[in-house]
Design an enzyme around this catalytic site. Structure first.
Site, short mmCIF file in Angstrom:
data_model
loop_
_atom_site.label_atom_id
_atom_site.label_comp_id
_atom_site.label_asym_id
_atom_site.label_seq_id
_atom_site.Cartn_x
_atom_site.Cartn_y
_atom_site.Cartn_z
CB SER A 1 -0.89 0.01 1.24
OG SER A 1 -1.57 1.24 1.37
CE1 TYR B 1 -3.97 -1.98 5.34
CE2 TYR B 1 -3.41 0.28 4.74
CZ TYR B 1 -3.75 -1.02 4.37
OH TYR B 1 -3.82 -1.35 3.03
#
Length: 263
Positions: free
Chosen positions: A143, A156
């Site tokens: 990501s 995250y």
């Protein structure tokens, strides 16, 4: 010409979102798809579509990548039905978007089990198979959060920083075995991810044109399979932003913590 005829692709998290789109685009190129996911009913629908597109066999396996024993069992079964795995797409993952001080540590542990440890376990098992066959490619879906951390994404982002670091080292380790490791770093994407992460539709709307189309990204990923590409970063200007962040960290903190903080 369908460039993936005769190729076998294992995709985690293939029941929806980016994983589903990758499976369909790869099947359209003639690949044999092996999809794994927790949602078996949705996965089987995707696999049925894959069979229609590829005009070859495709397989669905129920799997929770956070369960170490289940990963070993399911991958053992998979490797018994196919003589090779040409591509592994490590796509399964999830996030929880909350301020870290309010975040349940059990959820943090869950994120690491799925996003990092499960990904690593699967990569290890399949990398051994690829080394034995003398070829292959591992694609780890990370990501842009692993390059630019933002508020409410602390845990995250930590998992995705880990995936990028792991991928970079694994690439070097496997290079002599003719196995490539490609990392994909998407920005915000129009999938169910943010709903499960605790963000409503208003968050994605506030981002405007920054939000990625998973179908377009999946097509790009499939197009680059076998190209020995190191990374795919999308959108491209977020990659530029990540480089600028490294050079001007104080300005980066100001922008990501204030102006661009829309969670």
């Amino acid at each position: 010409m369908k460039k993936l005829i005769g190729k076998v692709i294992l995709i985690t998290g293939a029941s929806g979102g980016l994983g589903e789109k990758i499976a369909l685009h790869a099947a359209n190129q003639g690949a044999t798809i092996i999809g794994v996911a927790r949602r078996k009913d949705r996965l089987e629908k995707v696999i049925t579509q894959c069979k229609e597109l590829s005009q070859t066999e495709a397989y669905a396996f129920e799997l929770d990548v956070a369960d170490k024993n289940q990963v070993t069992e399911v991958l053992t079964n998979i490797l018994q039905i196919t003589p090779k795995i040409d591509y592994l797409i490590n796509n399964a993952g999830f996030g929880v978007m909350e301020n870290f001080v309010d975040l349940d540590m059990n959820r943090v542990e869950d994120m690491f089990k799925v996003n990092v440890l499960g990904l690593m376990q699967i990569a290890q098992i399949i990398a051994k198979k690829m080394k034995a066959q003398g070829s292959g490619e591992i694609v780890n879906i990370a990501s842009m959060a692993g390059k630019i951390a933002t508020p409410k994404a602390s845990a995250y982002a930590a998992t995705k920083f880990a995936v990028i670091g792991f991928s970079n080292a694994l690439r070097l380790e496997l290079a002599s075995s003719s196995i490539n490791v490609m990392t994909v770093n998407p920005g915000p994407m129009q999938t169910e991810f943010f709903t499960h992460a605790g963000q409503d539709n208003a968050y994605l709307k506030s981002l405007g044109k920054v939000v990625l189309d998973p179908d377009k990204l999946a097509k790009r990923i499939v197009r680059n399979l076998g190209s020995k590409k190191r990374e795919i970063n999308a959108p491209w200007y977020m990659q530029i932003a990540s480089v600028a962040y490294a050079i001007f960290p104080k300005l980066g903190d100001y922008l990501t913590g204030g102006v661009f903080n829309k969670k």
